[in-house]
Design an enzyme around this catalytic site. Sequence first.
Site, PDB file in Angstrom:
ATOM      1  N   CYS A 157      37.737  37.501  44.781  1.00  0.00           N
ATOM      2  CA  CYS A 157      38.356  36.386  44.061  1.00  0.00           C
ATOM      3  C   CYS A 157      37.832  36.306  42.622  1.00  0.00           C
ATOM      4  CB  CYS A 157      38.164  35.090  44.842  1.00  0.00           C
ATOM      5  SG  CYS A 157      39.480  33.920  44.488  1.00  0.00           S
ATOM      6  N   HIS A 166      40.291  36.329  50.057  1.00  0.00           N
ATOM      7  CA  HIS A 166      38.960  36.247  50.678  1.00  0.00           C
ATOM      8  C   HIS A 166      38.954  36.955  52.027  1.00  0.00           C
ATOM      9  CE1 HIS A 166      37.153  33.150  47.993  1.00  0.00           C
ATOM     10  NE2 HIS A 166      38.427  32.916  47.751  1.00  0.00           N
ATOM     11  N   GLU A 193      36.524  37.837  53.729  1.00  0.00           N
ATOM     12  CA  GLU A 193      35.396  37.395  54.576  1.00  0.00           C
ATOM     13  C   GLU A 193      35.812  36.371  55.625  1.00  0.00           C
ATOM     14  OE1 GLU A 193      35.831  36.717  51.381  1.00  0.00           O
ATOM     15  OE2 GLU A 193      35.087  34.737  50.811  1.00  0.00           O
TER      16      GLU A 193
END
Length: 547
Positions: free
Chosen positions: A381, A507, A509
């Site tokens: 990001c 993202h 993650e």
Amino acid sequence: MTKYIFVTGGVTSSLGKGIIAASLAKLLQARGFTTTIQKFDPYINVDPGTLNPYEHGECYVTEDGAETDLDLGHYERYLNTYTSQANNVTTGRIYQYVINNERAGGYLGKTVQVIPHITDEIKRRMKLLGETKQYDIVITELGGTVGDIESLPYIEAVRQLKWELAGNCLIVHLTLIPYLKAAKELKTKPTQHSVKLMSEQGLIPDVLVCRTEQPLYKDLKRKIALFCNVTQDAVIEAMDADSIYMVPLEMMREKLDLICLQKLGLQKGTDPDLSKWKEFLNKLRYPKSTVTIGLIGKYVELQDAYKSILEALIHAGAMNECKVEVKNIHSEYLTKENAESKLESLDAILVAPGFGSRGIEGKIDAIRYARESGMPFLGICLGMQMACVEFARNVLGLPRAHSTEMDPDTNQGVICMMEEQKSITQMGGTMRLGSYACELQPGSLAAEIYGNTLINERHRHRYEFNNEYRERFEQEGFVPVGKNPKSDLVEIVEMKGHPFYVGVQFHPEYKSTVENPHPLFVAFVKAAKDAQEQRSAAVEKANSLVI
Ligand code: GLN
């Protein structure tokens, strides 16, 4: 009929209610029960999206774009299923709903009060996921600690629900049994007080999960059971574990799942098959090598601020059978001059997401170092946005290149605000949030990593790559290889000729779970491992030449 389990906490915060709730859910799921977890937070923010990570850790984003508490991340990582907006409710959201309803005349002239209007709304939301009939068991974690003024309406709502749901409801209370070194004794008094406090509020726990540094011996369990009004087999020992991923197995050993099922009047279900989980744990506990990854961010002293990234690295490490040591590097103290000395011993660098300009130049310097030295780089990001800025400044010759978030007046805004965002002045829930499709260029590194050319990833940002600069970037080898098929927005960039240089606007993650580690993180850790091996081979070669 859906069964409801409520998880409360006493004595102190940070006992790990989220991990206990997630572990219990995992075991119930493994026994064949469809299970979900939701969290009710007693603060007045409508969601945690506007909270500073220093206050509350990372803001976790769900598929449907809800900005939620980081515990939802644990739920997804453990259960390997998605959560949604309905899985996280705050006092702010409850009041917002009730007040809006009052303004719309929804209460027909009645005085609107905490009891029954707020508690009714809490109860309605507590039952919402159960009413979809998708779940056998809904676990609700209550944020905060019993005894907090702001938790009272939630405790009251659960008290009422316990009556309404009759035998279909269970209270699991997480508490602390401190060990006093001087006295060489485990102490039960704080637990007794916390249960007493709860019972004054009309709620008696059915199961006590006791966090402890020392094993709870039998007599102590008997004493706790006696004083706290629970059966002895419902006093569960929760010893401090080396890894949060050990906790489901610890809870299985203590039979937390079985006691809950028995008290809910449910059969045992199938024998839990946790083979995948155990396989992961084995790899985690016995790594064959170690890689060091630099995490460049501005909240590095705070474990919880980058929670999902750290967990995704753990998952990816296990997949690669190596331990990932994360070295936190504060971007505010990184400069062009010291970047090499601070970063050269690392095997890879990850530039973290973020907002605002603090430490931004340090991030840019770190990315430059990775680009020029060939060190594996993953930018997430803001990390991806700064990779674009770095390249524009140092390769494309655009000295004022920046994101208009940091430099609103620049005429070289390689990262700028999306048109539809410009008119928005409110803060909460106003970003590009949640899951969006991304099309990958065939033959790109990303396509190879994902093994697919159409992916979906979660977003949380306002600014975007400025497509006016696209060609200039591409001509110099900085390639936007992933784009949104509808809006054409750039989602992934790569660098030609670099061993591993990937910037992602989304993202990844958030989607890494124990059973499905994220491919991008797996590939990134693998690249770090390869880089390390190449370095040692080069050193060995150099040494042999000297001899
Ligand atoms: N601040 C940037 C934006 O709003 C990046 C956000 C992030 O890293 N999550 O676009």
